[in-house]
Design an enzyme around this catalytic site. Structure first.
Site, PDB file in Angstrom:
ATOM      1  N   HIS A 168       0.837  -1.202   0.000  1.00 19.59           N
ATOM      2  CA  HIS A 168       0.000   0.000   0.000  1.00 19.59           C
ATOM      3  C   HIS A 168       0.874   1.254   0.000  1.00 19.59           C
ATOM      4  CE1 HIS A 168      -3.798   2.161   1.387  1.00 19.59           C
ATOM      5  NE2 HIS A 168      -2.861   3.056   1.627  1.00 19.59           N
ATOM      6  N   GLU A 169       1.885   1.276   0.855  1.00 20.64           N
ATOM      7  CA  GLU A 169       2.737   2.472   0.943  1.00 20.64           C
ATOM      8  C   GLU A 169       3.616   2.628  -0.293  1.00 20.64           C
ATOM      9  OE1 GLU A 169       1.940   4.586   3.102  1.00 20.64           O
ATOM     10  OE2 GLU A 169       0.637   3.157   4.134  1.00 20.64           O
TER      11      GLU A 169
END
Length: 214
Positions: A168-169
């Site tokens: 996600h990051e």
């Protein structure tokens, strides 16, 4: 305090951003900074300024609260993110999602590569898309490479929920939001997720809302 002027040199913009007190403002979806991608970190910030910026990311992430925060989410187009997850979840959730505690980590110039073909799908949210969650299928196991804030090499395999967090990051650093990868029919308000889809897996949501799981 608003986002510093994009015309100013990056270090100057970061200094301006850090001039205030408390958590940094989090950029919401619709701001182009979340879509432009980032430039690799290569000493653009002096060590002391980098340390202050990392600490500000940590404070902001914890205050939100969240389990990760990428530099573009505070308006800075550098390939830097932080993660941390105390994983305060019931045992059945831990087992179903592979959610185990993660210490505070700084990811500099991270890249994720899938390990194997297994995919896992769960509801996912984002501090830059407040109030909503959607089911995202991601590789269940990834290899993360990059550096930490001291320049030490990172080369580690993540599985379960930690693998989801680092993906996600890293997506944020590539100008990608989780919604780009989500099952559109799964989009649910936080209230709906709490009231209807709080089960450890999204199987019931998939049946009721009409989407497929891997």
């Amino acid at each position: 305090m608003g986002t510093p002027s994009e015309a100013a040199p990056l270090a100057e913009r970061v200094e301006e951003l850090l001039a205030g007190e408390g958590p940094l403002p989090i950029v919401a979806a619709g701001d182009p900074v979340l879509r432009r991608g980032t430039e690799p970190y290569d000493g653009q910030l002096a060590p002391a300024l980098l340390a202050r910026f990392v600490e500000a990311l940590r404070v902001t992430m914890r205050a939100a609260p969240g389990v990760g925060l990428a530099a573009p989410q505070v308006g800075v187009e550098l390939r830097i993110a932080v993660i941390e997850d105390p994983a305060p979840v019931p045992e059945e959730v831990r087992l179903a999602r592979g959610r185990v505690p993660q210490p505070f980590r700084v990811l500099v110039n991270p890249a994720c590569t899938p390990v194997g073909d297994e995919r896992a799908a769960f509801f996912e949210g984002c501090l830059s898309v407040p109030g909503w969650q959607a089911v995202v299928a991601r590789p269940a196991r990834v290899r993360l490479t990059g550096q930490d804030e001291r320049g030490h090499a990172l080369d580690e395999v993540f599985t379960g929920w930690p693998a989801r967090i680092v993906q996600h990051e890293t997506d944020h650093l590539d100008g990608v939001l989780y919604l780009d990868r989500a099952e559109p029919r799964s989009l649910s308000s936080n209230r709906a997720v709490t009231e209807r889809w709080a089960q450890p897996t999204p199987e019931e949501a998939a049946r009721a809302l009409g989407f497929e799981l891997p």
